[in-house]
Design an enzyme around this catalytic site. Structure first.
Site, PDB file in Angstrom:
ATOM      1  N   PHE A 166       0.895  -1.088  -0.061  1.00 45.13           N
ATOM      2  CA  PHE A 166      -0.005   0.146   0.067  1.00 45.13           C
ATOM      3  C   PHE A 166       0.970   1.102  -0.038  1.00 45.13           C
ATOM      4  CE2 PHE A 166      -3.717   2.437   1.786  1.00 45.13           C
ATOM      5  CZ  PHE A 166      -4.644   2.179   0.978  1.00 45.13           C
ATOM      6  N   GLY A 167       1.810   1.185  -0.825  1.00 43.46           N
ATOM      7  CA  GLY A 167       2.660   2.431  -0.930  1.00 43.46           C
ATOM      8  C   GLY A 167       2.033   3.523  -2.084  1.00 43.46           C
ATOM      9  N   ILE A 169       1.798   3.043  -5.497  1.00 44.24           N
ATOM     10  CA  ILE A 169       1.149   2.413  -6.485  1.00 44.24           C
ATOM     11  C   ILE A 169      -0.002   1.936  -5.781  1.00 44.24           C
ATOM     12  CG2 ILE A 169       0.964   0.582  -8.167  1.00 44.24           C
ATOM     13  CD1 ILE A 169       4.167   1.241  -8.465  1.00 44.24           C
ATOM     14  N   THR A 248       1.302  -6.727 -11.059  1.00 43.38           N
ATOM     15  CA  THR A 248       2.165  -5.318 -12.070  1.00 43.38           C
ATOM     16  C   THR A 248       3.426  -5.072 -11.047  1.00 43.38           C
ATOM     17  OG1 THR A 248       1.071  -3.827 -10.980  1.00 43.38           O
ATOM     18  CG2 THR A 248       0.029  -4.806 -13.107  1.00 43.38           C
ATOM     19  N   ARG A 250       6.540  -7.802  -9.278  1.00 41.56           N
ATOM     20  CA  ARG A 250       7.712  -8.514  -9.700  1.00 41.56           C
ATOM     21  C   ARG A 250       7.108  -9.969  -9.612  1.00 41.56           C
ATOM     22  NH1 ARG A 250       9.531  -4.475 -10.980  1.00 41.56           N
ATOM     23  NH2 ARG A 250      11.691  -3.605 -10.503  1.00 41.56           N
ATOM     24  N   GLU A 279      12.116 -13.102 -17.183  1.00 41.54           N
ATOM     25  CA  GLU A 279      11.473 -12.001 -18.208  1.00 41.54           C
ATOM     26  C   GLU A 279      12.588 -12.039 -18.831  1.00 41.54           C
ATOM     27  OE1 GLU A 279      10.507  -8.439 -16.327  1.00 41.54           O
ATOM     28  OE2 GLU A 279       8.641  -9.194 -15.194  1.00 41.54           O
ATOM     29  N   HIS A 298       5.570  -6.151 -19.244  1.00 41.59           N
ATOM     30  CA  HIS A 298       6.184  -5.527 -17.867  1.00 41.59           C
ATOM     31  C   HIS A 298       6.067  -4.062 -18.555  1.00 41.59           C
ATOM     32  CE1 HIS A 298       8.591  -5.775 -14.011  1.00 41.59           C
ATOM     33  NE2 HIS A 298       8.043  -4.767 -13.966  1.00 41.59           N
TER      34      HIS A 298
END
Length: 337
Positions: A166-167, A169, A248, A250, A279, A298
């Site tokens: 809950f930063g 983003i 969205t 890692r 990736e 990504h």
């Protein structure tokens, strides 16, 4: 006698070599150049080849890094490097301990790409809920699936969305979901203040509640030793039957094999994935065969109209270090010297 002593103009200070280690298109390079102060001499990587990256950083006073890997071996080849600026927030591809040992500062651009990534997360929620990729592919193949879609599609409105992290983003996602009248749960080591929780209609819960009550679980945490594979087979089994997973953040946060089992069994209704491990995924990645999964490369933060905003933040941090000015505490990973 110097130009200043004889009344002439002072010689300009030497420009500092800035190695931009990511491979960007010409349009993105130009957008970054437009925002570069004259004190910085920008040099862009043409590939992620180790030899080229090493040759570039060997000359650098500063490095600007998005997805390029910064290893201890690469730093050992950078005798002049004093500061690394991360384009974005994730530093899992940078050897932070090696930078600290070598006295190289490191900072992120906290919050600068929160809006685009949050939009992408909400887009994936909608795309998976409404089977967008499947419907689009079928129509292009001449199949009209209107009747079939009715039993496969679900609304986002009124659902419980759980945010793991809950930063900047996570909070932006919560803000964008307000129009969908979604119930917001979140798990984060730091509790948000009461005013933020009230404004975003968000309730902090433990991981167990987040898993069992979320119709949609969206990941917004960094890859750390504590979070790697946090969504393993046991955690996925604890999720609400019919839930959707959105990642969205890692790819390392999720056990891919366990996720495949949960999707194939129908325990999870679908997934929207913008991050993978590794990736890019291999050509034979089993996720490609699943209609209930929406995949993107990504690209959550890759909004062209946000490039200059991030560039100003990143280059601004570099200039603060050059001028001996303090950085925002939220940006500092390794204190510059």
């Amino acid at each position: 006698m110097s130009p200043r002593e004889c009344g002439g103009a002072a010689e300009p200070a030497a420009r500092r070599f800035l190695a931009c280690l990511d491979v960007w298109t010409p349009a993105v390079q130009e957008a970054v150049r437009r925002n570069a102060p004259p004190e910085l001499d920008l040099h862009f990587a043409r590939s992620y080849d180790e030899a080229e990256q090493a040759a570039l950083i060997a000359q650098a006073d500063f490095a600007l890094v998005g997805w390029a890997r910064v290893s201890e071996a690469l730093l050992a080849n950078a005798p002049r490097l004093r500061f690394i600026e991360k384009w974005g927030i994730g530093v899992d591809r940078i050897d932070v301990d090696a930078a600290r040992r070598r006295g190289i500062g490191l900072a992120i651009t906290a919050g600068s790409n929160a809006g685009p990534v949050a939009e992408h997360a909400v887009m994936l929620m909608l795309a998976v809920s409404r089977r967008l990729a499947q419907a689009d592919a079928a129509l292009r193949q001449g199949r009209w699936l209107k009747a079939e879609m009715r039993e496969l599609c679900h609304q986002l409105g009124g659902k419980t969305v759980g945010l793991y992290g809950f930063g900047h983003i996570g909070r932006s996602v919560a803000r964008k979901l307000s129009g969908f009248e979604a119930r917001i749960l979140y798990t984060d080591p730091q509790r948000a203040d009461a005013d933020t929780e009230r404004a975003l209609n968000a309730t902090r819960v433990d991981v167990a509640v987040l898993l069992t009550e979320s119709d949609i679980l969206s990941l917004h945490a960094p890859a750390t030793p504590q979070t790697r594979r946090m969504l393993d087979a046991r955690a996925l089994a604890a999720m609400k039957p019919g839930a959707i997973l959105i990642n969205t953040a890692r790819g390392e946060l999720v056990d891919t094999a366990a996720l495949l089992d949960a999707l194939r069994s129908g325990h999870l209704r679908g997934a929207g994935l913008d991050a993978f491990d590794p990736e890019p995924p291999p050509d034979d990645c089993p996720l490609y065969a699943l209609d209930q999964v929406v995949l993107t490369p990504h690209m959550g933060g890759a909004a062209f109209d946000n490039v200059e905003h991030v560039a100003r933040h990143a280059l601004g941090n570099i200039m603060k270090v050059l001028r001996g000015e303090p950085l925002a505490p939220s940006d500092i990973v390794v204190e510059p010297r």
